[in-house]
Design a protein around this motif. Sequence first.
Motif, PDB file in Angstrom:
ATOM      1  N   THR A 229       0.830  -1.211   0.000  1.00 39.04           N
ATOM      2  CA  THR A 229       0.000   0.000   0.000  1.00 39.04           C
ATOM      3  C   THR A 229       0.863   1.258   0.000  1.00 39.04           C
ATOM      4  O   THR A 229       0.455   2.289  -0.516  1.00 39.04           O
ATOM      5  CB  THR A 229      -0.953   0.046   1.208  1.00 39.04           C
ATOM      6  OG1 THR A 229      -0.201  -0.160   2.401  1.00 39.04           O
ATOM      7  CG2 THR A 229      -2.029  -1.009   1.086  1.00 39.04           C
TER       8      THR A 229
ATOM      9  N   PRO B  14      -3.160  -5.461  -0.958  1.00 40.67           N
ATOM     10  CA  PRO B  14      -4.400  -4.676  -1.019  1.00 40.67           C
ATOM     11  C   PRO B  14      -5.166  -5.017  -2.295  1.00 40.67           C
ATOM     12  O   PRO B  14      -4.585  -5.445  -3.294  1.00 40.67           O
ATOM     13  CB  PRO B  14      -3.892  -3.233  -1.050  1.00 40.67           C
ATOM     14  CG  PRO B  14      -2.545  -3.337  -1.689  1.00 40.67           C
ATOM     15  CD  PRO B  14      -1.980  -4.656  -1.236  1.00 40.67           C
ATOM     16  N   ARG B  15      -6.461  -4.820  -2.281  1.00 38.89           N
ATOM     17  CA  ARG B  15      -7.260  -5.028  -3.502  1.00 38.89           C
ATOM     18  C   ARG B  15      -7.090  -3.870  -4.467  1.00 38.89           C
ATOM     19  O   ARG B  15      -7.234  -4.030  -5.666  1.00 38.89           O
ATOM     20  CB  ARG B  15      -8.729  -5.172  -3.145  1.00 38.89           C
ATOM     21  CG  ARG B  15      -9.039  -6.439  -2.415  1.00 38.89           C
ATOM     22  CD  ARG B  15     -10.520  -6.483  -2.090  1.00 38.89           C
ATOM     23  NE  ARG B  15     -10.828  -7.674  -1.340  1.00 38.89           N
ATOM     24  CZ  ARG B  15     -11.635  -8.618  -1.779  1.00 38.89           C
ATOM     25  NH1 ARG B  15     -12.221  -8.486  -2.940  1.00 38.89           N
ATOM     26  NH2 ARG B  15     -11.859  -9.675  -1.051  1.00 38.89           N
ATOM     27  N   ARG B  16      -6.810  -2.694  -3.920  1.00 36.97           N
ATOM     28  CA  ARG B  16      -6.657  -1.477  -4.732  1.00 36.97           C
ATOM     29  C   ARG B  16      -5.627  -0.574  -4.079  1.00 36.97           C
ATOM     30  O   ARG B  16      -5.431  -0.619  -2.871  1.00 36.97           O
ATOM     31  CB  ARG B  16      -7.964  -0.685  -4.790  1.00 36.97           C
ATOM     32  CG  ARG B  16      -9.086  -1.371  -5.464  1.00 36.97           C
ATOM     33  CD  ARG B  16     -10.405  -0.604  -5.259  1.00 36.97           C
ATOM     34  NE  ARG B  16     -11.521  -1.456  -5.550  1.00 36.97           N
ATOM     35  CZ  ARG B  16     -12.050  -2.335  -4.728  1.00 36.97           C
ATOM     36  NH1 ARG B  16     -11.598  -2.476  -3.520  1.00 36.97           N
ATOM     37  NH2 ARG B  16     -13.061  -3.084  -5.100  1.00 36.97           N
ATOM     38  N   VAL B  17      -4.989   0.253  -4.906  1.00 40.25           N
ATOM     39  CA  VAL B  17      -4.140   1.327  -4.395  1.00 40.25           C
ATOM     40  C   VAL B  17      -4.533   2.605  -5.114  1.00 40.25           C
ATOM     41  O   VAL B  17      -4.998   2.580  -6.254  1.00 40.25           O
ATOM     42  CB  VAL B  17      -2.623   1.051  -4.578  1.00 40.25           C
ATOM     43  CG1 VAL B  17      -2.166  -0.075  -3.681  1.00 40.25           C
ATOM     44  CG2 VAL B  17      -2.273   0.790  -6.018  1.00 40.25           C
TER      45      VAL B  17
END
Length: 178
Positions: free
Chosen positions: A42, A73-76
Amino acid sequence: MSVTIDRTTSGRRAPSLPARLSLTPAPGGLDGTWWPRSRALTRELPPLTAALGDLWGRITRITVHPAYWPVIPRRVSVAGRTVRVGWSTEEQDPHRLTFFSADGRRDVLVIPPETGADAAAQLMAGHGIDAPARAEEADRIDARIREEAWETDGGAGRPSSLPRPIGSTGRLPAGERR
């Protein structure tokens, strides 16, 4: 019980350091080499993705292998937008990150963050080292780091205070010595 929330610093983060990145293509499909400062994706992925997006076009997705990343993480968030992060143990090399954009996919070799500066500089420079050799070196570094952690955490031998396995008499078979 009272709780105080300081909204003046909420949501602020320390400025990101620039990505330590070499974009020297190498045999084996590598488009570059990256030396992160930690294993915190992240924190590490946003500056890397921003730097690569400037060169390769808008990055839409990143794939990692979970072997060396404790949290994926699923998204950044990158420059005010979201980039999806996925993982695969079957299709993804543990020492690579794969970046997807409108222009296709690109692979970057990851040098373990614990690597010393001299070794990392040599790996990033390439000096004729092909992709499999770089990955083997990264694997050796990771193995050495895991072994050092095992030794310093007391994993070298089984403490005598641990119970013996069920059915164990504690005696060695005839003819064997301690």
